[in-house]
Design a protein around this motif. Sequence first.
Motif, PDB file in Angstrom:
ATOM      1  N   ALA A 114     -11.506  72.095  33.481  1.00  0.00           N
ATOM      2  CA  ALA A 114     -12.421  70.955  33.593  1.00  0.00           C
ATOM      3  C   ALA A 114     -12.125  70.141  34.845  1.00  0.00           C
ATOM      4  N   VAL A 115     -10.834  69.965  35.165  1.00  0.00           N
ATOM      5  CA  VAL A 115     -10.458  69.228  36.373  1.00  0.00           C
ATOM      6  C   VAL A 115     -10.842  70.021  37.612  1.00  0.00           C
ATOM      7  N   ALA A 116     -10.648  71.333  37.560  1.00  0.00           N
ATOM      8  CA  ALA A 116     -11.034  72.191  38.680  1.00  0.00           C
ATOM      9  C   ALA A 116     -12.531  72.093  38.945  1.00  0.00           C
ATOM     10  N   LEU A 117     -13.319  72.025  37.870  1.00  0.00           N
ATOM     11  CA  LEU A 117     -14.771  71.936  38.021  1.00  0.00           C
ATOM     12  C   LEU A 117     -15.166  70.604  38.651  1.00  0.00           C
ATOM     13  N   VAL A 118     -14.484  69.529  38.277  1.00  0.00           N
ATOM     14  CA  VAL A 118     -14.771  68.223  38.874  1.00  0.00           C
ATOM     15  C   VAL A 118     -14.481  68.245  40.378  1.00  0.00           C
ATOM     16  N   MET A 119     -13.330  68.803  40.769  1.00  0.00           N
ATOM     17  CA  MET A 119     -12.993  68.865  42.194  1.00  0.00           C
ATOM     18  C   MET A 119     -13.944  69.787  42.949  1.00  0.00           C
ATOM     19  N   LEU A 120     -14.317  70.903  42.328  1.00  0.00           N
ATOM     20  CA  LEU A 120     -15.286  71.805  42.953  1.00  0.00           C
ATOM     21  C   LEU A 120     -16.611  71.084  43.182  1.00  0.00           C
ATOM     22  N   SER A 121     -17.038  70.309  42.204  1.00  0.00           N
ATOM     23  CA  SER A 121     -18.299  69.563  42.330  1.00  0.00           C
ATOM     24  C   SER A 121     -18.230  68.595  43.504  1.00  0.00           C
ATOM     25  N   GLY A 122     -17.071  67.944  43.678  1.00  0.00           N
ATOM     26  CA  GLY A 122     -16.910  67.020  44.791  1.00  0.00           C
ATOM     27  C   GLY A 122     -17.006  67.717  46.135  1.00  0.00           C
ATOM     28  N   ILE A 123     -16.394  68.897  46.243  1.00  0.00           N
ATOM     29  CA  ILE A 123     -16.441  69.644  47.505  1.00  0.00           C
ATOM     30  C   ILE A 123     -17.865  70.092  47.813  1.00  0.00           C
ATOM     31  N   LEU A 124     -18.558  70.635  46.814  1.00  0.00           N
ATOM     32  CA  LEU A 124     -19.930  71.098  47.024  1.00  0.00           C
ATOM     33  C   LEU A 124     -20.850  69.939  47.388  1.00  0.00           C
ATOM     34  N   SER A 125     -20.641  68.784  46.750  1.00  0.00           N
ATOM     35  CA  SER A 125     -21.469  67.617  47.037  1.00  0.00           C
ATOM     36  C   SER A 125     -21.210  67.093  48.436  1.00  0.00           C
ATOM     37  N   ASP A 126     -19.935  66.912  48.788  1.00  0.00           N
ATOM     38  CA  ASP A 126     -19.595  66.347  50.096  1.00  0.00           C
ATOM     39  C   ASP A 126     -20.005  67.248  51.251  1.00  0.00           C
ATOM     40  N   THR A 127     -19.887  68.557  51.069  1.00  0.00           N
ATOM     41  CA  THR A 127     -20.203  69.491  52.155  1.00  0.00           C
ATOM     42  C   THR A 127     -21.633  70.010  52.082  1.00  0.00           C
ATOM     43  N   VAL A 128     -22.407  69.501  51.089  1.00  0.00           N
ATOM     44  CA  VAL A 128     -23.782  69.963  50.858  1.00  0.00           C
ATOM     45  C   VAL A 128     -23.786  71.496  50.792  1.00  0.00           C
ATOM     46  N   MET A 129     -22.958  72.012  49.903  1.00  0.00           N
ATOM     47  CA  MET A 129     -22.818  73.458  49.707  1.00  0.00           C
ATOM     48  C   MET A 129     -22.467  74.163  51.023  1.00  0.00           C
ATOM     49  N   PHE A 130     -21.502  73.582  51.746  1.00  0.00           N
ATOM     50  CA  PHE A 130     -20.917  74.136  52.964  1.00  0.00           C
ATOM     51  C   PHE A 130     -21.855  74.081  54.171  1.00  0.00           C
ATOM     52  N   ARG A 131     -23.002  73.362  54.055  1.00  0.00           N
ATOM     53  CA  ARG A 131     -23.933  73.255  55.178  1.00  0.00           C
ATOM     54  C   ARG A 131     -23.557  72.126  56.131  1.00  0.00           C
ATOM     55  N   SER A 132     -22.770  71.184  55.665  1.00  0.00           N
ATOM     56  CA  SER A 132     -22.443  70.018  56.480  1.00  0.00           C
ATOM     57  C   SER A 132     -21.508  70.391  57.620  1.00  0.00           C
ATOM     58  N   PRO A 133     -21.682  69.764  58.795  1.00  0.00           N
ATOM     59  CA  PRO A 133     -20.762  70.023  59.917  1.00  0.00           C
ATOM     60  C   PRO A 133     -19.345  69.528  59.635  1.00  0.00           C
ATOM     61  N   THR A 134     -19.167  68.749  58.573  1.00  0.00           N
ATOM     62  CA  THR A 134     -17.823  68.299  58.209  1.00  0.00           C
ATOM     63  C   THR A 134     -17.038  69.385  57.480  1.00  0.00           C
ATOM     64  N   CYS A 135     -17.717  70.441  57.046  1.00  0.00           N
ATOM     65  CA  CYS A 135     -17.072  71.490  56.246  1.00  0.00           C
ATOM     66  C   CYS A 135     -16.059  72.273  57.094  1.00  0.00           C
ATOM     67  N   THR A 136     -14.918  72.577  56.478  1.00  0.00           N
ATOM     68  CA  THR A 136     -13.859  73.328  57.153  1.00  0.00           C
ATOM     69  C   THR A 136     -13.512  74.574  56.345  1.00  0.00           C
ATOM     70  N   ASP A 137     -12.685  75.422  56.928  1.00  0.00           N
ATOM     71  CA  ASP A 137     -12.226  76.611  56.215  1.00  0.00           C
ATOM     72  C   ASP A 137     -11.423  76.231  54.969  1.00  0.00           C
ATOM     73  N   ILE A 138     -10.708  75.105  55.034  1.00  0.00           N
ATOM     74  CA  ILE A 138      -9.938  74.645  53.882  1.00  0.00           C
ATOM     75  C   ILE A 138     -10.869  74.307  52.719  1.00  0.00           C
ATOM     76  N   ASP A 139     -12.008  73.671  53.014  1.00  0.00           N
ATOM     77  CA  ASP A 139     -12.975  73.350  51.964  1.00  0.00           C
ATOM     78  C   ASP A 139     -13.469  74.619  51.273  1.00  0.00           C
ATOM     79  N   ARG A 140     -13.785  75.642  52.062  1.00  0.00           N
ATOM     80  CA  ARG A 140     -14.267  76.898  51.485  1.00  0.00           C
ATOM     81  C   ARG A 140     -13.172  77.587  50.675  1.00  0.00           C
TER      82      ARG A 140
END
Length: 259
Positions: free
Chosen positions: A82-108
């Motif tokens: 459940a905690v992993a899913l919350v953190m995953l949701s935050g990454i997907l939201s912040d990076t707009v599913m990896f489309r954002s220029p802020t996204c890094t290899d660490i995020d993926r």
Amino acid sequence: GILTRSDLLRNVRKQVILVDHNEDGQSVPGIYDAEILEVVDHHRIGGFTTDRPITYLCKPYGSTCSIVATLYREYGQTPEPAVALVMLSGILSDTVMFRSPTCTDIDREMADWLSELAGVDLDTYGLEMFRNSSTVADRTDDSLLSTDMKEFAEGKVTFSVSQIEVVGFEEIGERFESLLSGLEMMRERKGYLFATLLITDIVAGDSLLLYAGDTRIVRETGFPERAPGVYYAKGLISRKKQLLPQMLTIVKELTRSGL
């Protein structure tokens, strides 16, 4: 009980850790009356001081959740599903599913790890999450304007930038006038130079910028005006990396010229 002189000398300040922000305008009221123990963030560093050295962990990742996930790994811990899913949701939201220029290899990398722990497919879950969170029809104007709203300061000038994600601009097109009215009321109430709402279409990868306040700033951005107070920002999806640096530069230049 008994009250002694030593009780009056004890440090009774609240102890806080700032997560995903570090500027007082974005924090809880009275933050400077508290004892800041630590900062975990991925934004620009604003101005604040502490009484003693603290742990300040700021990484240029697309999401603070990616920083937290790396800490789990660093300390040999595995988050619950459940905690992993919350953190995953935050990454997907912040990076707009990896489309954002802020996204890094660490995020993926962290997203892949967390999706395995949570037992979900990245693409399927991401689209489902955005479809559910982008429903705006049943939300008030105040709710939309306060969603992910951040206040910024440059010298004596303050302004705000809110952001929401939608799946197609048609979801919100009929509400521009009322949202602009709400932005103007918020700007006057808070004393901002300007207030904006960034509406990002996660499918097209473009944004509309609703703007209230000193028009010199938005004119300098070069964004074409679609309707009064509504500007089209092609290819812009990141407030932090694309919009904010541009606006801060414009505000600084106008301030130097006597804004």
